[in-house]
Design a protein around this motif. Structure first.
Motif, PDB file in Angstrom:
ATOM      1  N   UNK A   1      12.323  91.665  33.094  1.00 20.88           N
ATOM      2  CA  UNK A   1      11.345  91.114  34.023  1.00 20.88           C
ATOM      3  C   UNK A   1      11.985  90.173  35.031  1.00 20.88           C
ATOM      4  N   UNK A   2      13.034  89.482  34.640  1.00 18.18           N
ATOM      5  CA  UNK A   2      13.613  88.509  35.559  1.00 18.18           C
ATOM      6  C   UNK A   2      14.261  89.178  36.769  1.00 18.18           C
ATOM      7  N   UNK A   3      14.819  90.374  36.605  1.00 20.74           N
ATOM      8  CA  UNK A   3      15.400  91.066  37.758  1.00 20.74           C
ATOM      9  C   UNK A   3      14.326  91.362  38.797  1.00 20.74           C
ATOM     10  N   UNK A   4      13.222  91.932  38.347  1.00 22.06           N
ATOM     11  CA  UNK A   4      12.134  92.322  39.245  1.00 22.06           C
ATOM     12  C   UNK A   4      11.618  91.129  40.046  1.00 22.06           C
ATOM     13  N   UNK A   5      11.472  89.994  39.409  1.00 22.03           N
ATOM     14  CA  UNK A   5      10.826  88.853  40.063  1.00 22.03           C
ATOM     15  C   UNK A   5      11.790  87.858  40.699  1.00 22.03           C
ATOM     16  N   UNK A   6      13.029  87.824  40.244  1.00 22.61           N
ATOM     17  CA  UNK A   6      13.943  86.797  40.746  1.00 22.61           C
ATOM     18  C   UNK A   6      15.206  87.344  41.390  1.00 22.61           C
ATOM     19  N   UNK A   7      15.814  88.342  40.786  1.00 24.81           N
ATOM     20  CA  UNK A   7      17.125  88.771  41.254  1.00 24.81           C
ATOM     21  C   UNK A   7      17.097  89.978  42.191  1.00 24.81           C
ATOM     22  N   UNK A   8      16.007  90.704  42.213  1.00 25.21           N
ATOM     23  CA  UNK A   8      15.927  91.885  43.086  1.00 25.21           C
ATOM     24  C   UNK A   8      16.096  91.473  44.546  1.00 25.21           C
ATOM     25  N   UNK A   9      15.448  90.401  44.956  1.00 24.90           N
ATOM     26  CA  UNK A   9      15.575  89.934  46.347  1.00 24.90           C
ATOM     27  C   UNK A   9      17.016  89.514  46.637  1.00 24.90           C
ATOM     28  N   UNK A  10      17.657  88.831  45.697  1.00 29.27           N
ATOM     29  CA  UNK A  10      19.057  88.444  45.879  1.00 29.27           C
ATOM     30  C   UNK A  10      19.939  89.686  45.991  1.00 29.27           C
ATOM     31  N   UNK A  11      19.696  90.663  45.129  1.00 29.04           N
ATOM     32  CA  UNK A  11      20.439  91.917  45.196  1.00 29.04           C
ATOM     33  C   UNK A  11      20.247  92.572  46.560  1.00 29.04           C
ATOM     34  N   UNK A  12      18.998  92.616  47.038  1.00 27.40           N
ATOM     35  CA  UNK A  12      18.704  93.207  48.344  1.00 27.40           C
ATOM     36  C   UNK A  12      19.497  92.527  49.453  1.00 27.40           C
ATOM     37  N   UNK A  13      19.511  91.193  49.445  1.00 26.29           N
ATOM     38  CA  UNK A  13      20.228  90.444  50.482  1.00 26.29           C
ATOM     39  C   UNK A  13      21.722  90.724  50.445  1.00 26.29           C
ATOM     40  N   UNK A  14      22.311  90.666  49.269  1.00 26.73           N
ATOM     41  CA  UNK A  14      23.752  90.892  49.132  1.00 26.73           C
ATOM     42  C   UNK A  14      24.097  92.336  49.522  1.00 26.73           C
ATOM     43  N   UNK A  15      23.329  93.291  49.016  1.00 28.78           N
ATOM     44  CA  UNK A  15      23.569  94.704  49.327  1.00 28.78           C
ATOM     45  C   UNK A  15      23.482  94.943  50.830  1.00 28.78           C
ATOM     46  N   UNK A  16      22.415  94.448  51.462  1.00 33.89           N
ATOM     47  CA  UNK A  16      22.214  94.675  52.898  1.00 33.89           C
ATOM     48  C   UNK A  16      23.324  94.039  53.723  1.00 33.89           C
ATOM     49  N   UNK A  17      23.727  92.825  53.385  1.00 38.03           N
ATOM     50  CA  UNK A  17      24.798  92.159  54.150  1.00 38.03           C
ATOM     51  C   UNK A  17      26.118  92.912  54.022  1.00 38.03           C
ATOM     52  N   UNK A  18      26.459  93.315  52.809  1.00 33.68           N
ATOM     53  CA  UNK A  18      27.708  94.059  52.606  1.00 33.68           C
ATOM     54  C   UNK A  18      27.644  95.404  53.321  1.00 33.68           C
ATOM     55  N   UNK A  19      26.519  96.093  53.212  1.00 35.28           N
ATOM     56  CA  UNK A  19      26.375  97.402  53.865  1.00 35.28           C
ATOM     57  C   UNK A  19      26.453  97.272  55.385  1.00 35.28           C
ATOM     58  N   UNK A  20      25.817  96.248  55.949  1.00 32.84           N
ATOM     59  CA  UNK A  20      25.870  96.051  57.399  1.00 32.84           C
ATOM     60  C   UNK A  20      27.310  95.796  57.843  1.00 32.84           C
ATOM     61  N   UNK A  21      28.014  94.952  57.121  1.00 31.72           N
ATOM     62  CA  UNK A  21      29.413  94.675  57.475  1.00 31.72           C
ATOM     63  C   UNK A  21      30.276  95.923  57.344  1.00 31.72           C
ATOM     64  N   UNK A  22      30.124  96.651  56.249  1.00 27.95           N
ATOM     65  CA  UNK A  22      30.945  97.836  56.012  1.00 27.95           C
ATOM     66  C   UNK A  22      30.620  98.967  56.982  1.00 27.95           C
ATOM     67  N   UNK A  23      29.354  99.100  57.331  1.00 25.75           N
ATOM     68  CA  UNK A  23      28.921 100.215  58.168  1.00 25.75           C
ATOM     69  C   UNK A  23      28.818  99.867  59.650  1.00 25.75           C
TER      70      UNK A  23
END
Length: 189
Positions: A1-23
């Motif tokens: 449950x903690x991923x869904x409510x707390x860490x998913x947004x953090x994962x989204x931010x990190x993933x998007x920033x890395x993907x934008x830089x790489x791509x």
């Protein structure tokens, strides 16, 4: 449950920033090619239904001429597509600017694909199944199960299965399977 409510947004931010830089080199090249082909805007913005039914502007690379009507992707084959747009749509590279929608918080990396306003049947089915309480995603369970060839009921059902079982490892599996989905030949209708 903690991923869904707390860490998913953090994962989204990190993933998007890395993907934008790489791509970013690929995104700059795509923007250049679109601009060279017809001299119009590189991006296409479209109202989509997001979290709790709120509308937001999804950002995509423009793959069709300016002023083309808005239709669901399953109907887009009937419309004129630019030369570079054919490549972008086949490879789904037209979706890359949605990484900025993820940074903004309108979307998640994984979730139900955002519907058009006019897809009321799909929205109502999703709403009944509790799917609309979750952010739409760049990819999702229905997406990797041949989204464009599905009925609204099937899309909503897969979206509900995902929304009732959100985990980090589930999201990672969907992201990895998305690459397989992108490599498949396009469906013939």
């Amino acid at each position: 449950m903690s991923y869904r409510f707390y860490f998913k947004r953090l994962f989204d931010l990190v993933f998007a920033m890395i993907a934008i830089l790489a791509l970013s080199p690929i995104m700059i090249l795509i923007a250049f090619l679109i601009r060279i082909e017809d001299g119009h805007s590189v991006f296409f913005r479209q109202a989509r239904v997001g979290l709790n039914g709120r509308l937001f502007q999804v950002i995509k690379f423009r793959s069709m001429p300016v002023n083309t009507k808005n239709v669901p992707s399953a109907e887009a084959g009937e419309l004129k597509v630019t030369t570079i747009g054919k490549i972008l749509r086949r490879t789904n590279l037209d979706e890359l600017p949605q990484l900025f929608n993820i940074l903004k918080g309108d979307m998640s990396v994984v979730g139900p694909r955002p519907a058009l306003e006019r897809q009321k049947d799909l929205y109502e089915l999703r709403d009944k199944l509790g799917v609309t309480k979750h952010k739409p995603g760049l990819t999702g369970l229905a997406q990797i199960k041949s989204f464009d060839g599905m009925s609204d009921f099937e899309k909503a059902r897969f979206d509900a299965i995902y929304c009732n079982n959100i985990t980090f490892f589930g999201d990672m599996a969907i992201i990895l399977r998305t690459f397989g989905y992108l490599l498949r030949p396009p469906p013939v209708y």
